[in-house]
Design an enzyme around this catalytic site. Structure first.
Site, PDB file in Angstrom:
ATOM      1  N   SER A  45       0.828  -1.223   0.000  1.00  0.00           N
ATOM      2  CA  SER A  45       0.000   0.000   0.000  1.00  0.00           C
ATOM      3  C   SER A  45       0.856   1.266   0.000  1.00  0.00           C
ATOM      4  CB  SER A  45      -0.949   0.001   1.202  1.00  0.00           C
ATOM      5  OG  SER A  45      -0.212  -0.021   2.414  1.00  0.00           O
ATOM      6  N   HIS A  46       2.171   1.142   0.218  1.00  0.00           N
ATOM      7  CA  HIS A  46       3.026   2.330   0.204  1.00  0.00           C
ATOM      8  C   HIS A  46       4.184   2.216  -0.781  1.00  0.00           C
ATOM      9  CE1 HIS A  46       0.392   3.119   3.492  1.00  0.00           C
ATOM     10  NE2 HIS A  46       0.691   4.378   3.324  1.00  0.00           N
ATOM     11  N   ASP A 186      -4.611   0.558   2.438  1.00  0.00           N
ATOM     12  CA  ASP A 186      -5.081  -0.831   2.391  1.00  0.00           C
ATOM     13  C   ASP A 186      -6.586  -0.906   2.191  1.00  0.00           C
ATOM     14  OD1 ASP A 186      -2.688  -2.485   2.674  1.00  0.00           O
ATOM     15  OD2 ASP A 186      -2.455  -1.424   4.567  1.00  0.00           O
ATOM     16  N   ARG A 301       4.739 -13.222  16.074  1.00  0.00           N
ATOM     17  CA  ARG A 301       5.492 -12.775  14.894  1.00  0.00           C
ATOM     18  C   ARG A 301       6.232 -11.494  15.282  1.00  0.00           C
ATOM     19  NH1 ARG A 301       2.093 -10.855   9.654  1.00  0.00           N
ATOM     20  NH2 ARG A 301       3.413  -9.063   9.143  1.00  0.00           N
ATOM     21  N   GLY A 304       8.769  -6.601  11.613  1.00  0.00           N
ATOM     22  CA  GLY A 304       9.958  -6.298  10.810  1.00  0.00           C
ATOM     23  C   GLY A 304      10.532  -7.555  10.167  1.00  0.00           C
TER      24      GLY A 304
END
Ligand code: NDP
Ligand code: PYC
Length: 331
Positions: A45-46, A186, A301, A304
């Site tokens: 999205s970026h 998003d 999780r 990064g």
């Protein structure tokens, strides 16, 4: 059409597209670096998704095609940057190193940025700080897209915050998140691709729950985590607005030319030197066992890690063909 591109092809596409919109090659290359790294890491999205917006704000004249951002040192710890209506990656490329030097010298540094257009993820700036052995914190505000908890009118931007923790022999731990339940980008991608979103992501213009991203775009997003996330969004309005001498999101929108690109606003970046603040050379001795424990839990999780893993074995990226056509036709 071949929509499978290497990272180098993506870099070149962005640079050439922005050069065509009149941008200096310095600025085009700084944005191309940020967008191509986003595509490399799977921050879809970026990445290229933002290129039409970057192009539009150069064409409208809101963003300076040939900016000369400058830096003043206000105190030993505080660096102030006038972005000269540039894209934020140019400021980062020019001045993050000054922030690194100040923070390593006296333990803490702040880069207070004005008149900049930020349309990217924030991990590129905090990750660089952590790669230099510093804790990095960055935030920026946007334009109203999010209802404060309890309201059904939008006031807060999607107001992202990123935090990076340095490690001596491993990749840094970096999180980077909108304080809305999801980044606006998003939601736009879900609308484009016809995917529903979970209840709680946003509400329609009448304040009703909806799973339809198009209705959320007409209405508004909700903050993450109820009233607690709402207060984080509020905090970022202050930190990336008045604290750095800039507007909050609703005034930013009133001043904005609605050209499809990012508004001009502020960014707050802080760096902290752990060995100076802890007064220990082995400042990581309590952090590493904690990270090891955290990583050992099933289902956890480490933020990064997904991006670092992605970049290890990337050859080509599949780009949405509608988006690629749009980019090729930008005039
Ligand atoms: P996500 O919700 O996708 O991710 C937020 C963070 O959580 C990331 O650090 C991600 O790590 C981590 N994460 C994701 N899923 C999990 C999981 N299952 N378990 C543990 N950690 C997880 O991001 P957002 O939608 O909130 O934001 C996306 C991007 O949008 C950000 O980069 C942000 O900077 C950008 N943005 C920019 C704005 C601007 O004004 N410039 C405004 C708003 C957003 P990982 O990266 O490893 O996946
Ligand atoms: O995805 O919310 C978002 C966003 C706003 C500005 C840049 N990205």
């Amino acid at each position: 059409m071949n929509n499978s591109l290497s990272i180098e092809e993506i870099f070149n596409l962005v640079r050439d597209t922005l050069n065509r919109a009149g941008s200096s090659s310095h600025q085009s290359e700084a944005v191309a670096d940020t967008i191509s790294r986003a595509e490399r890491d799977g921050s879809v999205s970026h990445g290229l998704f933002r290129l039409p917006g970057y192009f539009a704000s150069l064409k409208s004249g809101k963003v300076n095609p040939n900016p000369n951002p400058n830096l003043s040192q206000i105190t030993k710890a505080v660096l102030k940057c006038d972005g000269d209506r540039s894209y934020a990656p140019l400021v980062h490329k020019k001045f993050l190193n000054n922030l690194v030097n100040v923070s390593k010298d006296i333990g803490v540094g702040i880069l207070s940025i004005n008149r900049v257009a930020h349309f990217a993820s924030l991990w590129p700036e905090t990750e660089i700080l952590a790669e230099n052995g510093l804790v990095g914190i960055a935030c920026t505000s946007y334009m109203p897209a999010v209802a404060p908890f309890g309201a059904s009118k939008k006031l807060y931007g999607t107001n992202p915050i990123s935090f990076a923790w340095p490690r001596k022999n491993e990749n840094p731990i970096v999180f980077d998140m909108a304080t809305s339940s999801l980044a606006l980008g998003d939601v736009q991608i879900a609308a484009r691709d016809g995917h529903d979103l979970p209840i709680g992501t946003g509400i329609d213009k009448n304040g009703n729950d909806t799973t339809d991203p198009k209705k959320i775009l007409e209405g508004m997003l909700l903050p993450f985590g109820g009233y607690k996330g709402s207060h984080f969004a509020m905090m970022i309005e202050f930190l990336a607005g008045p604290l750095v001498g800039e507007t909050t999101s609703f005034i930013t929108k009133e001043n904005n030319i609605n050209d499809g690109g990012p508004p001009l606003g502020g960014q707050f970046i802080m760096a902290l030197a752990p060995e100076i603040i802890s007064d220990l050379n082995d400042w990581d001795k309590n952090a590493e066992p904690f990270i090891e424990k955290l990583s050992s839990f099933d289902g956890v999780r480490i933020p990064g890690k997904r991006r670092h893993d992605n970049r290890n074995n990337i050859e080509k990226v599949e780009v949405n063909s509608e988006l690629l056509n749009k980019i090729y036709s930008l005039k």
